[in-house]
Scaffold this motif. Structure first.
Motif, PDB file in Angstrom:
ATOM      1  N   LYS A  36     -13.310  38.287 -10.597  1.00  0.00           N
ATOM      2  CA  LYS A  36     -13.650  38.797 -11.923  1.00  0.00           C
ATOM      3  C   LYS A  36     -14.170  37.666 -12.801  1.00  0.00           C
ATOM      4  O   LYS A  36     -13.532  36.620 -12.919  1.00  0.00           O
ATOM      5  N   LEU A  38     -15.980  36.642 -16.711  1.00  0.00           N
ATOM      6  CA  LEU A  38     -16.064  37.068 -18.102  1.00  0.00           C
ATOM      7  C   LEU A  38     -17.483  36.826 -18.577  1.00  0.00           C
ATOM      8  O   LEU A  38     -18.011  35.714 -18.465  1.00  0.00           O
ATOM      9  N   PRO A 105     -16.171  40.881 -22.726  1.00  0.00           N
ATOM     10  CA  PRO A 105     -15.073  40.248 -23.471  1.00  0.00           C
ATOM     11  C   PRO A 105     -14.225  41.293 -24.190  1.00  0.00           C
ATOM     12  O   PRO A 105     -14.726  42.323 -24.650  1.00  0.00           O
ATOM     13  N   PRO A 109      -8.422  38.982 -27.888  1.00  0.00           N
ATOM     14  CA  PRO A 109      -7.603  38.823 -26.681  1.00  0.00           C
ATOM     15  C   PRO A 109      -6.267  38.162 -27.004  1.00  0.00           C
ATOM     16  O   PRO A 109      -6.140  37.400 -27.964  1.00  0.00           O
ATOM     17  N   GLN A 114      -1.602  34.334 -18.958  1.00  0.00           N
ATOM     18  CA  GLN A 114      -0.817  35.400 -18.356  1.00  0.00           C
ATOM     19  C   GLN A 114      -1.251  35.623 -16.911  1.00  0.00           C
ATOM     20  O   GLN A 114      -2.444  35.592 -16.614  1.00  0.00           O
ATOM     21  N   GLU A 131      -4.992  37.228 -10.627  1.00  0.00           N
ATOM     22  CA  GLU A 131      -5.704  37.785 -11.769  1.00  0.00           C
ATOM     23  C   GLU A 131      -4.845  37.658 -13.013  1.00  0.00           C
ATOM     24  O   GLU A 131      -3.617  37.747 -12.944  1.00  0.00           O
ATOM     25  N   THR A 133      -5.182  36.380 -17.571  1.00  0.00           N
ATOM     26  CA  THR A 133      -5.964  36.046 -18.757  1.00  0.00           C
ATOM     27  C   THR A 133      -5.611  34.632 -19.188  1.00  0.00           C
ATOM     28  O   THR A 133      -4.547  34.104 -18.839  1.00  0.00           O
ATOM     29  N   GLY A 134      -6.520  34.017 -19.921  1.00  0.00           N
ATOM     30  CA  GLY A 134      -6.269  32.675 -20.435  1.00  0.00           C
ATOM     31  C   GLY A 134      -6.583  31.562 -19.466  1.00  0.00           C
ATOM     32  O   GLY A 134      -6.318  30.390 -19.763  1.00  0.00           O
ATOM     33  N   PRO A 158     -12.124  32.786 -16.514  1.00  0.00           N
ATOM     34  CA  PRO A 158     -11.052  33.113 -17.456  1.00  0.00           C
ATOM     35  C   PRO A 158     -10.151  34.253 -17.005  1.00  0.00           C
ATOM     36  O   PRO A 158      -9.044  34.404 -17.521  1.00  0.00           O
ATOM     37  N   LEU A 159     -10.600  35.053 -15.992  1.00  0.00           N
ATOM     38  CA  LEU A 159      -9.861  36.244 -15.588  1.00  0.00           C
ATOM     39  C   LEU A 159      -9.265  36.180 -14.191  1.00  0.00           C
ATOM     40  O   LEU A 159      -8.403  37.001 -13.865  1.00  0.00           O
ATOM     41  N   SER A 160      -9.705  35.258 -13.344  1.00  0.00           N
ATOM     42  CA  SER A 160      -9.186  35.230 -11.979  1.00  0.00           C
ATOM     43  C   SER A 160      -9.331  33.851 -11.362  1.00  0.00           C
ATOM     44  O   SER A 160     -10.212  33.062 -11.739  1.00  0.00           O
TER      45      SER A 160
END
Length: 352
Positions: A36, A38, A105, A109, A114, A131, A133-134, A158-160
């Motif tokens: 994934k 962003l 996006p 957020p 996480q 997977e 966030t951050g 940023p997602l995975s």
């Protein structure tokens, strides 16, 4: 050099006994993308050569025509497309291809790092996807450990993340820890396993049927293992060149791969752990609860529970039918602790 490869057995098929050796597989050149991305944000990819080593100076071309070249670490930083969709990547003239989803996006957020999804069981010989966030698109800004050993961040966004366990990590219960900019969501429990093919003592003759044994270390859970026949002209596997089998579970956790000799010659079979599909229920956990329920079931319920256990063992992907049957049984209000164990199995299958 870092390698990311499934286990491979190499041997000979002849009319006399031979000694089989173990080696690692050599898949084709591979692009490793974070699953994934962003939109509009940085990400890191990696390229693995035909021996599973990180490949420097590899040119990767994206569907929009942009190109990047991997650095000395075999990785490259790029920017995801500005619009949501699917990004395609390829190695010009080398055949390797990969794809990733580009997400829009999210307004406002959540702050911090996480982990939203990670595999419960991980092969020490293979890479794993996390997977959340951050995270960050620059893999060098992310630190990860698995089982107390530093893990390599092959790809990131940023997602995975795509991580590769350290070769020194030991099978068994462990923790995954990810740190980004000094922030961490805390340890995530995982189980590390290793797969070992037990070499045959005798060669398999043409026309003869036999089995290979795959031994699982690190867990007593039943696991799905995929075997791939890399020499179909020498040996046959049932139902084609790819076979999925389920290990026995228990203290001696093994899977048996049936095969038949075709003609004399060198053969190789690779095996890998089939990771659980994100979003699907843990059918093995449900099976364990049903085994407990059967031990305390009234006599007129025992066979019904046994049928559900056999169904899971025969087809682990048949979770929907097992869940429906459990709902019918719960509607009959099974008594006491037996009923509570049935409900616990049902809740696992509906992921509650």
């Amino acid at each position: 050099m870092i390698r990311a490869r499934p286990l491979l057995l190499v041997g000979l098929l002849s009319l006399c006994p031979v000694s089989l050796g173990l080696a690692q597989s050599a898949p084709g050149t591979t692009i490793v993308l974070p699953p994934k991305l962003l939109a509009g944000q940085q990400a890191t990819l990696a390229v693995l050569d035909s021996s599973g080593r990180l490949a420097s100076a590899a040119v990767v071309e994206f569907s929009g025509g942009e190109r990047v070249t991997t650095d000395a670490t075999g990785r490259a930083v790029f920017t995801a497309p500005a619009e949501p969709g699917v990004l395609l990547a390829r190695l010009p003239g080398r055949g390797g291809r990969a794809s990733a989803t580009v997400a829009a996006p999210v307004p406002n957020p959540a702050d911090g790092v996480q982990v939203l999804d990670s595999p419960a069981v991980v092969s020490v010989e293979d890479r794993l996807v996390v997977e959340g966030t951050g995270f960050r698109g620059d893999a060098n800004s992310i630190q990860a450990t698995i089982g107390g050993q530093p893990a390599l961040v092959l790809a990131s966004s940023p997602l995975s993340l795509v991580l590769l366990p350290n070769p020194r990590v030991k099978p068994g219960p462990a923790q995954l820890v990810i740190e980004v900019g000094g922030r961490s969501p805390g340890p995530v429990p995982i189980t590390l396993v290793s797969l070992r093919i037990v070499p045959r003592e005798n060669a398999l003759k043409p026309g003869e049927k036999g089995v290979l044994t795959v031994r699982v270390r690190g867990t007593d859970q039943r696991l799905v293992i995929e075997a791939r026949n890399l020499a179909p002209e020498v040996v046959h596997l049932p139902r084609g060149n790819v076979l999925r089998v389920t290990s026995s579970g228990g203290a001696v956790n093994e899977a048996l791969i049936e095969m038949q000799g075709v003609r004399a010659g060198e053969f190789s079979v690779s095996v890998r752990l089939v990771p659980g599909v994100s979003g699907l229920p843990d059918v093995e956990a449900a099976r364990q609860k049903l085994i407990v329920a059967r031990q305390m079931a009234p006599e007129d319920w025992q066979e019904r529970v046994s049928r559900l256990i056999r169904r899971i063992e025969r087809d682990p992907q048949d979770a929907l039918q097992v869940r429906d049957e459990l709902e019918k049984m719960l509607a009959e209000i099974p008594p006491g602790e037996f009923g509570r164990q049935l409900e616990a199995a049902w809740r696992v299958l509906i992921k509650r």
